[in-house]
Motif scaffolding. Structure first.
Motif, mmCIF file in Angstrom:
data_model
loop_
_atom_site.group_PDB
_atom_site.id
_atom_site.type_symbol
_atom_site.label_atom_id
_atom_site.label_comp_id
_atom_site.label_asym_id
_atom_site.label_seq_id
_atom_site.Cartn_x
_atom_site.Cartn_y
_atom_site.Cartn_z
ATOM 1 N N ASN A 259 0.805 -1.094 0.059
ATOM 2 C CA ASN A 259 0.012 0.129 -0.063
ATOM 3 C C ASN A 259 0.832 1.308 0.007
ATOM 4 O OD1 ASN A 259 -1.832 2.160 0.462
ATOM 5 N ND2 ASN A 259 -2.678 1.071 2.417
ATOM 6 N N PRO A 260 1.115 1.955 -1.033
ATOM 7 C CA PRO A 260 1.559 3.164 -1.065
ATOM 8 C C PRO A 260 1.300 4.344 -0.201
ATOM 9 C CG PRO A 260 0.798 2.592 -3.288
ATOM 10 C CD PRO A 260 0.177 1.945 -2.408
ATOM 11 N N GLN A 261 0.193 4.082 0.453
ATOM 12 C CA GLN A 261 -0.403 5.180 1.624
ATOM 13 C C GLN A 261 0.108 4.478 2.903
ATOM 14 O OE1 GLN A 261 -2.537 4.654 -1.281
ATOM 15 N NE2 GLN A 261 -1.467 6.548 -1.984
ATOM 16 N N ALA A 262 0.735 3.370 3.018
ATOM 17 C CA ALA A 262 0.713 2.731 4.263
ATOM 18 C C ALA A 262 1.849 3.433 5.193
ATOM 19 C CB ALA A 262 1.587 1.507 4.169
ATOM 20 N N GLU A 263 1.697 3.484 6.511
ATOM 21 C CA GLU A 263 2.601 4.303 7.353
ATOM 22 C C GLU A 263 3.810 3.352 7.808
ATOM 23 O OE1 GLU A 263 0.061 7.425 9.785
ATOM 24 O OE2 GLU A 263 -0.746 5.345 9.921
ATOM 25 N N ILE A 264 3.729 2.195 7.131
ATOM 26 C CA ILE A 264 4.914 1.225 7.775
ATOM 27 C C ILE A 264 5.379 0.763 6.292
ATOM 28 C CG2 ILE A 264 5.749 -0.842 8.686
ATOM 29 C CD1 ILE A 264 3.130 -0.383 10.753
ATOM 30 N N MET A 265 6.775 0.888 6.315
ATOM 31 C CA MET A 265 7.608 0.662 5.010
ATOM 32 C C MET A 265 8.659 -0.507 5.329
ATOM 33 S SD MET A 265 9.595 2.948 2.249
ATOM 34 C CE MET A 265 10.300 2.265 0.840
ATOM 35 N N LEU A 266 8.680 -1.524 4.604
ATOM 36 C CA LEU A 266 9.676 -2.501 4.729
ATOM 37 C C LEU A 266 10.606 -2.594 3.638
ATOM 38 C CD1 LEU A 266 7.560 -5.853 5.442
ATOM 39 C CD2 LEU A 266 8.314 -4.069 7.386
ATOM 40 N N ILE A 267 11.925 -2.603 3.928
ATOM 41 C CA ILE A 267 13.071 -2.621 2.901
ATOM 42 C C ILE A 267 14.021 -3.674 3.042
ATOM 43 C CG2 ILE A 267 14.791 -1.101 2.175
ATOM 44 C CD1 ILE A 267 13.642 1.424 3.297
ATOM 45 N N GLY A 268 14.042 -4.224 1.873
ATOM 46 C CA GLY A 268 15.085 -5.470 1.745
ATOM 47 C C GLY A 268 16.206 -5.133 1.018
ATOM 48 N N GLU A 269 16.909 -6.160 0.559
ATOM 49 C CA GLU A 269 18.225 -5.929 -0.144
ATOM 50 C C GLU A 269 17.855 -5.814 -1.685
ATOM 51 O OE1 GLU A 269 22.427 -7.891 -1.096
ATOM 52 O OE2 GLU A 269 21.190 -9.036 0.451
ATOM 53 N N ALA A 270 17.613 -6.999 -2.366
ATOM 54 C CA ALA A 270 17.673 -7.222 -3.738
ATOM 55 C C ALA A 270 16.497 -8.184 -4.195
ATOM 56 C CB ALA A 270 18.770 -7.255 -4.483
ATOM 57 N N THR B 24 13.967 -2.796 8.299
ATOM 58 C CA THR B 24 15.022 -3.299 7.230
ATOM 59 C C THR B 24 14.978 -4.710 7.221
ATOM 60 O OG1 THR B 24 16.812 -2.804 8.432
ATOM 61 C CG2 THR B 24 16.012 -1.054 7.141
ATOM 62 N N LEU B 25 15.314 -5.440 6.458
ATOM 63 C CA LEU B 25 15.116 -6.811 6.325
ATOM 64 C C LEU B 25 16.646 -7.425 6.009
ATOM 65 C CD1 LEU B 25 11.592 -7.475 4.847
ATOM 66 C CD2 LEU B 25 12.216 -7.448 7.208
ATOM 67 N N GLY B 26 17.483 -7.772 6.903
ATOM 68 C CA GLY B 26 18.758 -8.421 6.574
ATOM 69 C C GLY B 26 19.719 -7.328 6.716
ATOM 70 N N GLY B 27 21.052 -7.816 6.831
ATOM 71 C CA GLY B 27 22.309 -6.865 7.016
ATOM 72 C C GLY B 27 22.462 -6.171 5.733
ATOM 73 N N PRO B 28 22.591 -6.310 4.483
ATOM 74 C CA PRO B 28 22.694 -5.317 3.502
ATOM 75 C C PRO B 28 21.831 -3.948 3.468
ATOM 76 C CG PRO B 28 23.122 -7.483 2.680
ATOM 77 C CD PRO B 28 22.455 -7.685 4.048
ATOM 78 N N ALA B 29 20.476 -4.407 3.734
ATOM 79 C CA ALA B 29 19.624 -3.314 3.644
ATOM 80 C C ALA B 29 19.668 -2.691 4.990
ATOM 81 C CB ALA B 29 18.215 -3.744 3.673
ATOM 82 N N THR C 118 22.870 0.122 4.379
ATOM 83 C CA THR C 118 22.337 0.879 3.495
ATOM 84 C C THR C 118 21.408 1.817 4.157
ATOM 85 O OG1 THR C 118 22.385 -0.446 1.447
ATOM 86 C CG2 THR C 118 21.304 1.603 1.421
ATOM 87 N N VAL C 119 20.371 1.699 4.708
ATOM 88 C CA VAL C 119 19.404 2.633 5.392
ATOM 89 C C VAL C 119 20.004 3.400 6.546
ATOM 90 C CG1 VAL C 119 17.141 2.679 6.637
ATOM 91 C CG2 VAL C 119 17.303 1.423 4.826
#
Length: 268
Positions: free
Chosen positions: A110-121, A197-202, A205-206
């Motif tokens: 959901n682009p309007q979500a207030e929670i964002m998850l960021i992975g690596e690739a 963030t999900l995982g070490g590389p992400a 980065t963040v």
């Protein structure tokens, strides 16, 4: 012991799966070639560096291979919506990862979500479907979200790099530099109140850190992503949890930490 019998059907499929996972996607010939028996190639002399203009009016320059990070920053900054940003990335040819990937993996949720998850690739399945976290690790992520009352309609999911690196390798610093402006703009446009963030590389980065994920996971910090300041927490990547089931208890504590922060901020 060397095997002298022909491979059966299942064995041939297993070999092809191994080649695909390693990033082999082009056959260069029908007959095997003994590279050790070949003569070594002649040494290639690199082209001379570009030197300063004799008049002294121009500084010396070094040719850049691949895309220009400044161009990536300019393009990303010009996007006024997520749709525009996705279109820009789809047309962007500055990052070599695009040449080997099947398609762009921009985002899900959901682009309007207030929670964002960021992975690596993206991985192989994500590369085929064009969405992040849809393989086995994505299925585990869905269960992790469901355990605290979330699903993809309540979060927004993206990766630091939107194209699959060959063989699922870690993106190079040069590839990250070309993709990072687009991630920053993506975060700015979504403007989440919480990031996981999900995982070490992400995480590295963040959080702009070289620390390992085990040291950092489960700890909230205020980070600035692009021009957006947000509370963020790192956790272990679902793929790591599939390989190390004993670590799921750590990830569960991180998910509970996310739920607690949601309650504190009054998020649904």
């Amino acid at each position: 012991m060397a095997q002298d019998r022909p491979l059966n059907h299942d064995e041939m499929l297993a070999v092809l799966d191994w080649y695909r996972a390693a990033g082999v996607d082009v056959a260069v010939g029908e007959e095997p070639v003994d590279r050790f028996a070949q003569r070594p190639p002649a040494r290639i002399t690199p082209p001379p560096a570009v030197v300063a203009d004799p008049s002294g009016e121009r500084p010396a320059e070094t040719p850049m291979l691949g895309g220009d990070p400044a161009e990536a920053r300019s393009l990303a900054a010009s996007a006024q919506s997520l749709d525009a940003l996705q279109a820009l990335l789809g047309a962007y040819d500055g990052c070599g990862l695009k040449l080997r990937a099947t398609q762009l993996v921009f985002a899900d949720g959901n682009p309007q979500a207030e929670i964002m998850l960021i992975g690596e690739a993206p991985g192989a399945e994500e590369d085929r479907q064009g969405k992040p976290f849809v393989g086995k690790s994505g299925q585990l992520l869905d269960r992790m979200l469901a355990a605290i009352g979330l699903d993809r309609s309540k979060v927004y999911i993206a990766n630091t790099v939107p194209w699959r690196p060959p063989g699922n390798r870690t993106p190079t610093p040069e590839e990250m530099a070309l993709c990072l402006p687009f991630l920053h703009r993506q975060v700015e446009l979504v403007a989440p109140r919480l990031v996981m963030t999900l995982g070490g590389p992400a995480m590295q980065t963040v959080f702009s850190t070289t620390n390992g994920i085990i040291k950092m996971r489960g700890k909230w910090s205020s980070v600035t992503i692009g021009n957006h300041q947000v509370e963020a927490i790192p956790t272990l990547h679902p793929a790591y949890l599939l390989r190390n089931p004993a670590a799921k208890q750590q990830a569960w504590r991180d998910m509970l930490g996310l739920k607690l922060k949601m309650v504190e901020l009054g998020l649904g």
